[in-house]
Design a protein around this motif. Structure first.
Motif, PDB file in Angstrom:
ATOM      1  N   LEU A   1       0.818  -1.219   0.000  1.00 46.18           N
ATOM      2  CA  LEU A   1       0.000   0.000   0.000  1.00 46.18           C
ATOM      3  C   LEU A   1       0.847   1.263   0.000  1.00 46.18           C
ATOM      4  CD1 LEU A   1      -2.814  -1.060   2.503  1.00 46.18           C
ATOM      5  CD2 LEU A   1      -2.756  -1.281   0.006  1.00 46.18           C
ATOM      6  N   ASP A   2       2.166   1.093  -0.148  1.00 50.55           N
ATOM      7  CA  ASP A   2       3.099   2.217  -0.244  1.00 50.55           C
ATOM      8  C   ASP A   2       3.007   3.145   0.970  1.00 50.55           C
ATOM      9  OD1 ASP A   2       5.145   3.676  -1.449  1.00 50.55           O
ATOM     10  OD2 ASP A   2       3.736   4.999  -2.476  1.00 50.55           O
ATOM     11  N   THR A   3       3.122   2.531   2.147  1.00 49.15           N
ATOM     12  CA  THR A   3       3.104   3.284   3.389  1.00 49.15           C
ATOM     13  C   THR A   3       4.075   2.616   4.350  1.00 49.15           C
ATOM     14  OG1 THR A   3       1.657   4.337   5.007  1.00 49.15           O
ATOM     15  CG2 THR A   3       1.126   2.058   4.441  1.00 49.15           C
ATOM     16  N   SER A   4       4.074   3.030   5.597  1.00 51.28           N
ATOM     17  CA  SER A   4       4.986   2.443   6.580  1.00 51.28           C
ATOM     18  C   SER A   4       4.273   1.395   7.437  1.00 51.28           C
ATOM     19  CB  SER A   4       5.549   3.532   7.494  1.00 51.28           C
ATOM     20  OG  SER A   4       4.544   4.048   8.334  1.00 51.28           O
ATOM     21  N   GLN A   5       5.068   0.509   8.004  1.00 51.54           N
ATOM     22  CA  GLN A   5       4.531  -0.493   8.920  1.00 51.54           C
ATOM     23  C   GLN A   5       3.921   0.187  10.131  1.00 51.54           C
ATOM     24  OE1 GLN A   5       6.146  -1.450  12.150  1.00 51.54           O
ATOM     25  NE2 GLN A   5       4.310  -2.675  12.523  1.00 51.54           N
ATOM     26  N   GLN A   6       4.507   1.284  10.564  1.00 51.55           N
ATOM     27  CA  GLN A   6       3.982   2.016  11.713  1.00 51.55           C
ATOM     28  C   GLN A   6       2.580   2.547  11.433  1.00 51.55           C
ATOM     29  OE1 GLN A   6       7.040   2.505  10.391  1.00 51.55           O
ATOM     30  NE2 GLN A   6       8.422   1.885  12.023  1.00 51.55           N
ATOM     31  N   THR A   7       2.348   3.004  10.218  1.00 47.76           N
ATOM     32  CA  THR A   7       1.015   3.498   9.852  1.00 47.76           C
ATOM     33  C   THR A   7      -0.002   2.366   9.911  1.00 47.76           C
ATOM     34  OG1 THR A   7       1.902   5.265   8.475  1.00 47.76           O
ATOM     35  CG2 THR A   7      -0.354   4.561   8.004  1.00 47.76           C
ATOM     36  N   ILE A   8       0.356   1.208   9.376  1.00 42.79           N
ATOM     37  CA  ILE A   8      -0.548   0.055   9.418  1.00 42.79           C
ATOM     38  C   ILE A   8      -0.827  -0.326  10.868  1.00 42.79           C
ATOM     39  CG2 ILE A   8      -0.853  -2.377   8.791  1.00 42.79           C
ATOM     40  CD1 ILE A   8      -0.996  -0.403   6.400  1.00 42.79           C
ATOM     41  N   SER A   9       0.197  -0.328  11.694  1.00 44.92           N
ATOM     42  CA  SER A   9       0.033  -0.661  13.108  1.00 44.92           C
ATOM     43  C   SER A   9      -0.907   0.311  13.805  1.00 44.92           C
ATOM     44  CB  SER A   9       1.390  -0.661  13.809  1.00 44.92           C
ATOM     45  OG  SER A   9       1.239  -0.947  15.181  1.00 44.92           O
ATOM     46  N   ARG A  10      -0.737   1.599  13.564  1.00 41.89           N
ATOM     47  CA  ARG A  10      -1.620   2.606  14.184  1.00 41.89           C
ATOM     48  C   ARG A  10      -3.062   2.414  13.748  1.00 41.89           C
ATOM     49  NH1 ARG A  10       2.412   6.251  12.954  1.00 41.89           N
ATOM     50  NH2 ARG A  10       1.198   7.083  11.245  1.00 41.89           N
ATOM     51  N   ILE A  11      -3.263   2.134  12.485  1.00 42.06           N
ATOM     52  CA  ILE A  11      -4.613   1.929  11.968  1.00 42.06           C
ATOM     53  C   ILE A  11      -5.246   0.702  12.632  1.00 42.06           C
ATOM     54  CG2 ILE A  11      -5.957   1.279   9.927  1.00 42.06           C
ATOM     55  CD1 ILE A  11      -3.880   2.955   8.290  1.00 42.06           C
ATOM     56  N   GLU A  12      -4.480  -0.378  12.737  1.00 47.04           N
ATOM     57  CA  GLU A  12      -5.022  -1.627  13.264  1.00 47.04           C
ATOM     58  C   GLU A  12      -5.224  -1.624  14.775  1.00 47.04           C
ATOM     59  OE1 GLU A  12      -3.286  -4.781   9.974  1.00 47.04           O
ATOM     60  OE2 GLU A  12      -2.654  -4.951  12.055  1.00 47.04           O
ATOM     61  N   TYR A  13      -4.277  -1.093  15.509  1.00 44.86           N
ATOM     62  CA  TYR A  13      -4.296  -1.283  16.955  1.00 44.86           C
ATOM     63  C   TYR A  13      -4.759  -0.082  17.758  1.00 44.86           C
ATOM     64  CZ  TYR A  13      -2.074  -5.630  15.887  1.00 44.86           C
ATOM     65  OH  TYR A  13      -1.825  -6.871  15.374  1.00 44.86           O
ATOM     66  N   LYS A  14      -4.653   1.080  17.202  1.00 44.63           N
ATOM     67  CA  LYS A  14      -5.094   2.263  17.927  1.00 44.63           C
ATOM     68  C   LYS A  14      -6.382   2.813  17.339  1.00 44.63           C
ATOM     69  CE  LYS A  14      -0.474   3.453  19.382  1.00 44.63           C
ATOM     70  NZ  LYS A  14       0.605   4.402  19.307  1.00 44.63           N
ATOM     71  N   ASP A  15      -6.931   2.051  16.407  1.00 41.53           N
ATOM     72  CA  ASP A  15      -8.160   2.475  15.738  1.00 41.53           C
ATOM     73  C   ASP A  15      -8.025   3.895  15.206  1.00 41.53           C
ATOM     74  OD1 ASP A  15     -10.529   1.476  14.800  1.00 41.53           O
ATOM     75  OD2 ASP A  15     -11.714   2.328  16.414  1.00 41.53           O
ATOM     76  N   ASP A  16      -6.807   4.181  14.726  1.00 42.84           N
ATOM     77  CA  ASP A  16      -6.499   5.482  14.160  1.00 42.84           C
ATOM     78  C   ASP A  16      -7.293   5.667  12.871  1.00 42.84           C
ATOM     79  OD1 ASP A  16      -5.107   7.812  14.502  1.00 42.84           O
ATOM     80  OD2 ASP A  16      -3.243   7.095  13.626  1.00 42.84           O
ATOM     81  N   MET A  17      -7.558   6.900  12.541  1.00 39.29           N
ATOM     82  CA  MET A  17      -8.251   7.172  11.284  1.00 39.29           C
ATOM     83  C   MET A  17      -7.356   6.750  10.129  1.00 39.29           C
ATOM     84  SD  MET A  17     -10.291  10.719  11.844  1.00 39.29           S
ATOM     85  CE  MET A  17     -10.918  10.560  10.197  1.00 39.29           C
ATOM     86  N   ILE A  18      -7.957   6.092   9.167  1.00 37.84           N
ATOM     87  CA  ILE A  18      -7.196   5.631   8.016  1.00 37.84           C
ATOM     88  C   ILE A  18      -7.099   6.765   7.000  1.00 37.84           C
ATOM     89  CG2 ILE A  18      -9.248   4.582   6.983  1.00 37.84           C
ATOM     90  CD1 ILE A  18      -7.385   2.430   5.823  1.00 37.84           C
ATOM     91  N   PRO A  19      -5.886   7.098   6.571  1.00 36.85           N
ATOM     92  CA  PRO A  19      -5.741   8.149   5.552  1.00 36.85           C
ATOM     93  C   PRO A  19      -6.472   7.750   4.262  1.00 36.85           C
ATOM     94  CG  PRO A  19      -3.629   7.661   6.588  1.00 36.85           C
ATOM     95  CD  PRO A  19      -4.603   6.607   7.046  1.00 36.85           C
ATOM     96  N   THR A  20      -7.065   8.719   3.629  1.00 39.73           N
ATOM     97  CA  THR A  20      -7.881   8.468   2.437  1.00 39.73           C
ATOM     98  C   THR A  20      -7.109   7.729   1.352  1.00 39.73           C
ATOM     99  OG1 THR A  20      -9.146  10.463   2.923  1.00 39.73           O
ATOM    100  CG2 THR A  20      -9.359   9.558   0.707  1.00 39.73           C
ATOM    101  N   ASP A  21      -5.859   8.115   1.122  1.00 37.06           N
ATOM    102  CA  ASP A  21      -5.091   7.462   0.061  1.00 37.06           C
ATOM    103  C   ASP A  21      -4.875   5.981   0.363  1.00 37.06           C
ATOM    104  OD1 ASP A  21      -3.298   8.267   2.149  1.00 37.06           O
ATOM    105  OD2 ASP A  21      -1.604   8.089   0.769  1.00 37.06           O
ATOM    106  N   ILE A  22      -4.640   5.640   1.616  1.00 33.80           N
ATOM    107  CA  ILE A  22      -4.447   4.239   1.988  1.00 33.80           C
ATOM    108  C   ILE A  22      -5.775   3.490   1.914  1.00 33.80           C
ATOM    109  CG2 ILE A  22      -3.767   2.688   3.863  1.00 33.80           C
ATOM    110  CD1 ILE A  22      -1.740   4.873   4.674  1.00 33.80           C
ATOM    111  N   LEU A  23      -6.845   4.123   2.310  1.00 38.52           N
ATOM    112  CA  LEU A  23      -8.177   3.516   2.221  1.00 38.52           C
ATOM    113  C   LEU A  23      -8.499   3.136   0.781  1.00 38.52           C
ATOM    114  CD1 LEU A  23     -10.883   2.772   3.549  1.00 38.52           C
ATOM    115  CD2 LEU A  23     -11.575   5.157   3.214  1.00 38.52           C
ATOM    116  N   ILE A  24      -8.243   4.036  -0.136  1.00 38.98           N
ATOM    117  CA  ILE A  24      -8.523   3.774  -1.554  1.00 38.98           C
ATOM    118  C   ILE A  24      -7.617   2.670  -2.087  1.00 38.98           C
ATOM    119  CG2 ILE A  24      -8.413   4.778  -3.872  1.00 38.98           C
ATOM    120  CD1 ILE A  24      -9.312   7.453  -2.504  1.00 38.98           C
ATOM    121  N   LYS A  25      -6.321   2.737  -1.768  1.00 38.14           N
ATOM    122  CA  LYS A  25      -5.387   1.703  -2.224  1.00 38.14           C
ATOM    123  C   LYS A  25      -5.788   0.335  -1.682  1.00 38.14           C
ATOM    124  CE  LYS A  25      -1.350   4.699  -2.622  1.00 38.14           C
ATOM    125  NZ  LYS A  25      -0.035   5.016  -2.038  1.00 38.14           N
ATOM    126  N   ALA A  26      -6.159   0.267  -0.408  1.00 39.08           N
ATOM    127  CA  ALA A  26      -6.561  -1.006   0.197  1.00 39.08           C
ATOM    128  C   ALA A  26      -7.825  -1.540  -0.460  1.00 39.08           C
ATOM    129  CB  ALA A  26      -6.765  -0.836   1.702  1.00 39.08           C
TER     130      ALA A  26
END
Length: 69
Positions: free
Chosen positions: A22-47
């Motif tokens: 998804l052309d992002t960092s592992q830390q970003t994926i971790s934040r999205i998954e475990y901290k229920d962080d808001m998913i950036p729009t570009d990553i949402l679309i790519k996913a």
């Protein structure tokens, strides 16, 4: 973001592998998954495109994986 993690695990991906796909960092994926962080729009679309599911499905707005046309 439980659905994103479910999609990742269903493919057997590590967070690092998914981050590369998804052309992002592992830390970003971790934040999205475990901290229920808001998913950036570009990553949402790519996913959505990568896993061939609707954005609404990833966001938990529907249980239908694909948009009804």
């Amino acid at each position: 973001m439980g659905r994103l993690k479910d999609l990742r695990v269903s493919r057997g991906f590590t967070q690092a592998k998914m981050a590369r796909e998804l052309d992002t960092s592992q830390q970003t994926i971790s934040r999205i998954e475990y901290k229920d962080d808001m998913i950036p729009t570009d990553i949402l679309i790519k996913a959505s495109k990568y896993f061939n599911v609707s954005v609404d499905y990833i966001l938990g707005l529907t249980d239908e994986k694909h948009n009804q046309v």
